[in-house]
Design a protein around this motif. Structure first.
Motif, mmCIF file in Angstrom:
data_model
loop_
_atom_site.group_PDB
_atom_site.id
_atom_site.type_symbol
_atom_site.label_atom_id
_atom_site.label_comp_id
_atom_site.label_asym_id
_atom_site.label_seq_id
_atom_site.Cartn_x
_atom_site.Cartn_y
_atom_site.Cartn_z
ATOM 1 N N LYS A 109 0.824 -1.208 0.094
ATOM 2 C CA LYS A 109 0.149 0.027 -0.002
ATOM 3 C C LYS A 109 0.872 1.474 0.119
ATOM 4 O O LYS A 109 0.558 2.355 -0.571
ATOM 5 N N ALA A 110 2.147 1.186 0.400
ATOM 6 C CA ALA A 110 2.982 2.327 0.596
ATOM 7 C C ALA A 110 4.146 2.347 -0.391
ATOM 8 O O ALA A 110 5.162 2.747 -0.179
ATOM 9 N N THR A 111 3.731 1.400 -1.445
ATOM 10 C CA THR A 111 4.589 1.100 -2.699
ATOM 11 C C THR A 111 5.986 0.807 -2.199
ATOM 12 O O THR A 111 7.092 1.386 -2.868
ATOM 13 N N CYS A 112 6.152 0.020 -1.140
ATOM 14 C CA CYS A 112 7.564 -0.226 -0.662
ATOM 15 C C CYS A 112 8.280 -1.206 -1.484
ATOM 16 O O CYS A 112 9.435 -1.126 -1.767
ATOM 17 N N ASN A 113 7.624 -1.691 -2.656
ATOM 18 C CA ASN A 113 8.496 -2.430 -3.824
ATOM 19 C C ASN A 113 8.268 -1.918 -5.086
ATOM 20 O O ASN A 113 8.667 -2.282 -6.074
ATOM 21 N N GLY A 114 8.068 -0.447 -5.064
ATOM 22 C CA GLY A 114 7.867 0.344 -6.131
ATOM 23 C C GLY A 114 6.444 0.278 -6.713
ATOM 24 O O GLY A 114 5.573 -0.323 -5.915
ATOM 25 N N PRO A 115 6.231 0.750 -8.068
ATOM 26 C CA PRO A 115 4.810 0.960 -8.629
ATOM 27 C C PRO A 115 4.456 -0.605 -9.104
ATOM 28 O O PRO A 115 4.234 -0.616 -10.500
ATOM 29 N N TYR A 116 4.493 -1.684 -8.423
ATOM 30 C CA TYR A 116 4.223 -2.933 -9.042
ATOM 31 C C TYR A 116 3.093 -3.374 -7.822
ATOM 32 O O TYR A 116 2.899 -3.374 -6.968
ATOM 33 N N ASP A 117 2.424 -4.594 -8.636
ATOM 34 C CA ASP A 117 1.014 -4.989 -7.861
ATOM 35 C C ASP A 117 1.307 -6.300 -7.771
ATOM 36 O O ASP A 117 0.202 -6.925 -7.269
ATOM 37 N N GLY A 118 2.047 -6.988 -8.160
ATOM 38 C CA GLY A 118 2.395 -8.535 -8.203
ATOM 39 C C GLY A 118 2.976 -8.993 -7.008
ATOM 40 O O GLY A 118 3.269 -8.511 -6.034
ATOM 41 N N LYS A 119 3.463 -10.257 -7.091
ATOM 42 C CA LYS A 119 4.325 -10.964 -5.911
ATOM 43 C C LYS A 119 5.505 -10.404 -5.879
ATOM 44 O O LYS A 119 6.177 -10.108 -6.857
ATOM 45 N N TRP A 120 5.823 -10.136 -4.602
ATOM 46 C CA TRP A 120 7.608 -9.517 -4.191
ATOM 47 C C TRP A 120 7.807 -10.058 -2.722
ATOM 48 O O TRP A 120 6.942 -10.792 -2.275
ATOM 49 N N SER A 121 9.036 -9.892 -2.573
ATOM 50 C CA SER A 121 9.586 -10.154 -1.404
ATOM 51 C C SER A 121 10.321 -9.220 -0.834
ATOM 52 O O SER A 121 10.969 -8.271 -1.492
ATOM 53 N N LYS A 122 10.812 -9.073 0.498
ATOM 54 C CA LYS A 122 11.259 -8.352 1.225
ATOM 55 C C LYS A 122 12.601 -8.923 2.218
ATOM 56 O O LYS A 122 12.073 -9.879 2.755
#
Length: 298
Positions: free
Chosen positions: A42-55
Motif C-alpha cells: 500500500k505504501a509502494t515499498c516494492n515500487g509501482p508494482y502490484d504482483g508477488k514480491w519479497s522483502k
C-alpha cells in the motif's frame, strides 16, 4: 532529535541470488528477516508494482541498533535502470575487503584503505579497510541533490537532522539524528537528480504519535507527501504506521512508528533458511528461459 533514528535503505534487486551472495558472502551481513507478499504494498515499498514480491532485511546486527539494507524483489522484473540519485553506502570492515578479494569480487581502490565494490544492479558500496567498530559498521548513505542549500534546509529545519560537517570543496553536507547512528551525506551534483527505475527509499523511525505531527508540518510547509499516514500489515507480524515523504529532488523518505516497528523488526532465526527456500522455489528464470522470453526491464 534523538527520538528519531535511521533504519534502512531500500534497494530494488533484479537478481536475488547474486545479490544475496554480495550481501552475505562479500559484505558479511546476516539475513535478519525475510518476508513474501502476494501483492504490492500500500505504501509502494516494492515500487509501482502490484504482483508477488519479497522483502529481505540484511545487516551486521539487529535492526534495533544497526542501519540495514532492505532488498525488494519483484518476481517478474529482471533489472532496473540506475539513476544518479544513490551515490553510495560507506561501511568499515576489513573483513568485507578480504572477502571480496578471496571471492574475486571486483574492487576498485579509491584511496588508502578505501575500496569501491558494486552490488548487482550497480549499487555502489565504499569499503573502509579497517577493523569493524564495536557498534554499527555502516557509516553513511550518500544521496545526490541539485541544490545543497535547499536540501540542507529540508533535512535539518523540517526533519530535524543535525548538520555535522560541511565540505564546500566537495559540495557535501553530512548530517544525522545522533552521533552514534548512520549518517546521511548530501552531495550537490549540479544537475537534475535522475532516479531511474531503481530508485530507492531511506527509512527512519520516530515515536508513533509524532507521525501525524510530521504529516501536518509537511502539509503546512507545502511539501510532498507521497503516501499519507497509513497502516501496513505483515502476515503474522506487527502492524506499523508509516508516512512517505519526498524532498525537493524526489528522494523518497519513509517514517515509521518506532514502537510497532521494534516488534515487527525482531530478528528471525529462520530468516536465512526462508530466503534460501524462496530462491530455490523461484522458478521464474526457468519459466522465462523455457518460453524464450526475458524478464521485464523496469
Amino acid at each position: 532529535m534523538a527520538s528519531k533514528r535511521a533504519l534502512h535503505f531500500v534497494f530494488k534487486v533484479g537478481d536475488r541470488s547474486k545479490t544475496a551472495t554480495f550481501f552475505r558472502d562479500v559484505l558479511g551481513m546476516k539475513i535478519l528477516r525475510h518476508e513474501e507478499f502476494e501483492e504490492g504494498c500500500k505504501a509502494t515499498c516494492n515500487g509501482p508494482y502490484d504482483g508477488k514480491w519479497s522483502k529481505t532485511m540484511v545487516g551486521f546486527g539487529p535492526e534495533e541498533d544497526h542501519f540495514v539494507a532492505e532488498l525488494t524483489y519483484n518476481y517478474g522484473v529482471g533489472e532496473y535502470r540506475l539513476g544518479n540519485d544513490f551515490m553510495g553506502l560507506t561501511l568499515q570492515s576489513s573483513q568485507s575487503v578480504s572477502n571480496a578479494k578471496k571471492l574475486g569480487w571486483p574492487l576498485t581502490e579509491i584511496d588508502e584503505a578505501l575500496y569501491l565494490a558494486e552490488a548487482p544492479g550497480g549499487y555502489r558500496f565504499y569499503l573502509v579497510d579497517k577493523e569493524r567498530p564495536p557498534n554499527d559498521p555502516v557509516q553513511k548513505v550518500c544521496l545526490a541533490v541539485s541544490d545543497l542549500q535547499k536540501s540542507t534546509h529540508y533535512w535539518s529545519s523540517l526533519l530535524g537532522m543535525k548538520v555535522m560537517e560541511r565540505n564546500e570543496e566537495k559540495k557535501t553536507v553530512l548530517m544525522g539524528f545522533s552521533d552514534t547512528q548512520c549518517k546521511l551525506e548530501l552531495h550537490d551534483i549540479g544537475v537534475t537528480v535522475d532516479h531511474g527505475t531503481a530508485f530507492g527509499r531511506i527509512a527512519f523511525s520516530c515515536p508513533c504519535d509524532q507521525l501525524s505531527e510530521l504529516e501536518a508540518l509537511m502539509k503546512k510547509e507545502q511539501q510532498k507527501i507521497l503516501t499519507p499516514l497509513v497502516s501496513l500489515d505483515t502476515p503474522g507480524k506487527a502492524t506499523v504506521e508509516v508516512v512517505i515523504l519526498a524532498d525537493s529532488d524526489g528522494h523518497e523518505i519513509c517514517f515509521v512508528g518506532d514502537e510497532a516497528f521494534r516488534k515487527l523488526s525482531k530478528m528471525d532465526p529462520m530468516a536465512n533458511a526462508l530466503l534460501d527456500k524462496a530462491m530455490a522455489e523461484d522458478k521464474s528464470d526457468e519459466w522465462f528461459a523455457k518460453h524464450k522470453q526475458q524478464k521485464s526491464s523496469a
